[in-house]
Design an enzyme around this catalytic site. Structure first.
Site, short mmCIF file in Angstrom:
data_model
loop_
_atom_site.label_atom_id
_atom_site.label_comp_id
_atom_site.label_asym_id
_atom_site.label_seq_id
_atom_site.Cartn_x
_atom_site.Cartn_y
_atom_site.Cartn_z
N THR A 1 43.73 56.90 54.17
CA THR A 1 42.16 56.62 53.80
C THR A 1 41.23 56.63 54.85
O THR A 1 40.81 57.71 55.46
CB THR A 1 42.14 55.37 52.84
OG1 THR A 1 42.61 54.24 53.69
CG2 THR A 1 42.93 55.64 51.65
N LYS B 1 50.13 53.60 56.50
CA LYS B 1 48.60 53.71 56.55
C LYS B 1 48.00 52.33 56.42
O LYS B 1 48.26 51.54 55.85
CB LYS B 1 48.18 54.57 55.37
CG LYS B 1 48.44 53.99 53.88
CD LYS B 1 47.32 53.37 53.53
CE LYS B 1 45.76 53.70 53.61
NZ LYS B 1 44.86 52.62 53.00
N THR C 1 49.43 44.36 54.01
CA THR C 1 47.96 44.77 54.17
C THR C 1 47.94 46.40 54.15
O THR C 1 46.90 46.69 54.75
CB THR C 1 47.29 44.29 55.26
OG1 THR C 1 47.89 42.90 55.41
CG2 THR C 1 45.88 44.23 55.20
N GLU D 1 39.56 49.46 61.85
CA GLU D 1 38.20 50.34 61.66
C GLU D 1 37.22 49.79 62.94
O GLU D 1 36.97 48.45 62.97
CB GLU D 1 37.68 49.82 60.30
CG GLU D 1 38.61 50.44 59.22
CD GLU D 1 38.08 49.97 57.83
OE1 GLU D 1 38.50 50.70 56.78
OE2 GLU D 1 37.48 48.90 57.90
N ASN E 1 32.13 49.57 57.17
CA ASN E 1 32.49 48.96 56.04
C ASN E 1 31.03 48.69 55.19
O ASN E 1 31.09 48.05 54.08
CB ASN E 1 32.98 47.64 56.36
CG ASN E 1 34.58 47.81 56.45
OD1 ASN E 1 35.23 48.31 55.55
ND2 ASN E 1 35.05 47.60 57.81
N SER F 1 35.61 53.56 49.38
CA SER F 1 36.70 54.41 49.00
C SER F 1 37.96 54.06 49.43
O SER F 1 38.00 52.94 50.17
CB SER F 1 36.53 55.74 49.53
OG SER F 1 36.62 55.93 50.82
#
Lengths: 413, 413
Positions: free
Chosen positions: B158, B184, B195, B285, B408, B413
């Site tokens: 993702t 992932k 997670t 991220e 974020n 998505s």
């Protein structure tokens, strides 16, 4: 360090009534900051009682250790607070700095050392040069240049973008009795507990044990219900002083918790503390949105509170707020990770007045436009209905912005 | 959504040995993304055993419910995974989408519906249009166009900036036995549990109960020891499949936990899972720094782990790392707030090899330059010695950057 005032700051400061038996002076000791005040001295009338709640950190600062050690006495004649240095994780030097601070302040105020409460806020791990207090505090002894409440609140600021003061007045025995308070804090803000410094004062005469019960009782619903970043300071301190000056005006001392006037005091103190706690969140580092999280229908109030804090502390919920994104899926996630009873298929979620999810799925009438409109506001209410019981909670937080990262990626003070 | 590959990504992909009994195919179902694969089908040989661990979220996704419901059977013939939609918080529609997905996959694979494991990742709360699988999955039935491990790992991404694969080979009964895996995950990463999605495969023949014990046993030290943002997904799923193909080469099946070969398998699986878990953190991220937190001298391993996670999840520690600021005071703060036994005056802290604090205060030989040099590196070890007991823990996290907030604040998505 950010210099612009938070957009969520109150638009005006309240007129603060005088509290007889409390006098402030501020000075520039030059601990760290230049060109601003960084030390506050409060002189308290004889007979002042005191209550305190402190950080639950296992690594508390030296001033927190000091306050805890003298609290049992129940009386206070002075308070000295400095900004710029937390005197935390400073070992034996920290204890010596506390001892010297108490000596200097007690000499200036003409009281015993263990009647002087101390608090420090700022960088951790740097020795506090308490000898710098010597000249400036001695000069304040007469307190001829009395500082206002606003000036007092300014002297204790660190990354705060505005001073935080509040006042509540109630009628007791047909007389006005006042609660005034100040607070500082903008980061390292989370429950357990106050995560900042706050000093509260009243002219009512309240027995120390009653005062402590009042303060402890109102902490959960105020300072322990706000979070900026889930981090808990080593220095969190809330002190409540009651000078008793109102007795001269015929307000009888409050000496027992079953006194019928206690609920009035409790409500006033609760309002004051909630006001100050919310001001801290409104000054959350980098904050652009003020968020109230309401949880209803939990199996207990404690469970509701855990779920509310899970939502309020979630970086993904907080960044969604920063991005004005009505991302209610992240609220589901935060409910789910809280570890408390929750039934996915009974869950309903509102952003403001807009119900976005019901019965464990997106609301059939869901409107992205309506939800987005809520997210564009400065103040956002996120409400979760669990449908399991009667437990409720309400906590406050702010969004997580790039500015938070910028402030804390550079800040060392 | 960020497009640049994480600077912490591995510089090369491993050569993945074939695992007999496992075949992949990928396709573009067009669930959400355009111009990339978004569905992975794995065909598993008859006799394949399976073990799984799942999110502890109280609001799990529909595929997590499905996997849990069929896990007891202990055998698997297929796995279908889609990216772009998590099928979480989708109510009755979610259950129907799971049912339809299992139907479509089982028809293509020629097995029973409850032999097909399902996982979905992506946006929460949007109904999953499972009918879109129909055409593409039927077309994959023959699995003539077999996908590589890398292609398989790409189909389930993702916000990941790179696909995550790893392999470990061990000798069992004088034969090579392989563990391959993919994962992932980049955000909503925290313990309790993985997670993210991770799918692990071996050609060893391992009884389902033994397989489950192995998987559960290695989860705490790997996927439960990484955190990006303390947020736990509704969809976390780790599945381990054992095809048993190695028996044809003379590797006897493992049917009991006291089999002397179990420690070898355990070590191999542990390595594989830790490798993949760290790859997830390296793709955190906005991450620019990979941080290992080591806690030693705690009263127990569990206590060490709680303290390590308190440090690894602290926004103030993570933003300091982003700012390359050797702000060890925030480590003290995070130790203090963990709620576990800690004695401020016995605490010592290292950044890399540089001891910055000892005996509850700044190291007498503290060098800001030396500490700052450590912080400038891509990989940082923060070590805390509590001096209380024998408990140790090691967890991994990344820094908290403006990019995390950007990703974020916009991402849905």
């Amino acid at each position: 360090m950010s210099t612009a005032v938070s957009p969520l700051a109150p638009t005006s400061y309240p007129d603060m009534p005088e509290i007889e038996g409390v006098a402030f002076a501020t000075a520039q000791a030059g601990i760290k900051y230049k060109g601003r005040t960084d030390v506050l001295l409060a002189k308290l009338a004889e007979g002042t009682t005191v209550a305190g709640v402190f950080t639950r950190s296992k690594c508390p600062s030296a001033p927190v250790d000091w306050c805890r050690s003298i609290l049992a006495r129940g009386t206070a004649r002075g308070l000295m607070v400095n900004s710029g240095n937390a005197n935390a994780f400073t070992g034996k030097k920290g204890k010596a700095a506390v001892k010297l601070s108490a000596e200097i302040a007690s000499k200036a105020l003409g009281c015993a050392e263990d009647e002087v409460f101390l608090a420090s806020t700022g960088v951790i791990g740097e020795p506090l040069p308490a000898e710098k207090f010597e000249g400036v505090i001695a000069g304040l002894a007469a307190l001829e240049q009395q500082a206002t409440w606003l000036e007092a609140a300014k002297a204790i600021m660190t990354t705060d973008t505005y001073p935080k003061i509040a006042t509540v007045t109630v009628e007791l025995d047909d007389q006005s009795v006042t609660f005034n308070g100040m607070a500082k804090g903008a980061g390292m803000i989370a429950p357990d507990m106050a995560t900042m410094l706050s000093f509260l004062f009243t002219d009512a005469a309240i027995d120390a044990k009653v005062l402590q019960a009042l303060l402890s009782g109102e902490t959960d619903g105020s300072f322990n219900s706000v979070t900026v970043d889930s981090d808990t300071s080593t220095s969190d301190t809330v002190l409540l002083f009651a000078t008793g000056a109102a007795t001269a005006r015929g307000v009888a001392p409050v000496t027992a918790l079953d006194d019928p006037r206690v609920p009035v005091l409790k409500a006033a103190l609760g309002d004051l503390m909630q006001n100050l706690a919310q001001q801290v969140v409104r000054d959350g580092e980098g904050a652009r949105k003020f968020i109230e999280v309401q949880v209803e229908g939990a199996t207990s109030d404690a469970s509701a509170r855990t779920i509310a804090m899970s939502i309020a502390n979630s970086p993904l919920v907080k960044t969604a707020a920063a991005g004005e994104d009505a991302n209610w899926g992240r609220v589901v996630m935060a409910v789910g990770k809280a570890g408390e009873p929750a039934d996915r298929d009974r869950l309903a979620i509102w952003f403001g007045d807009v119900r976005v999810a019901v019965d464990g799925e997106r609301d059939p009438d869901y409107s992205e436009d309506a939800a987005s409109a809520v997210m564009k506001k400065d103040e956002i209410v996120i409400r979760v209905e669990l449908g399991l019981g009667e437990g409720t909670a309400r906590v406050w937080t702010c969004d997580l912005t790039k500015e938070y990262v910028a402030i804390n990626g550079d800040y060392r003070s």
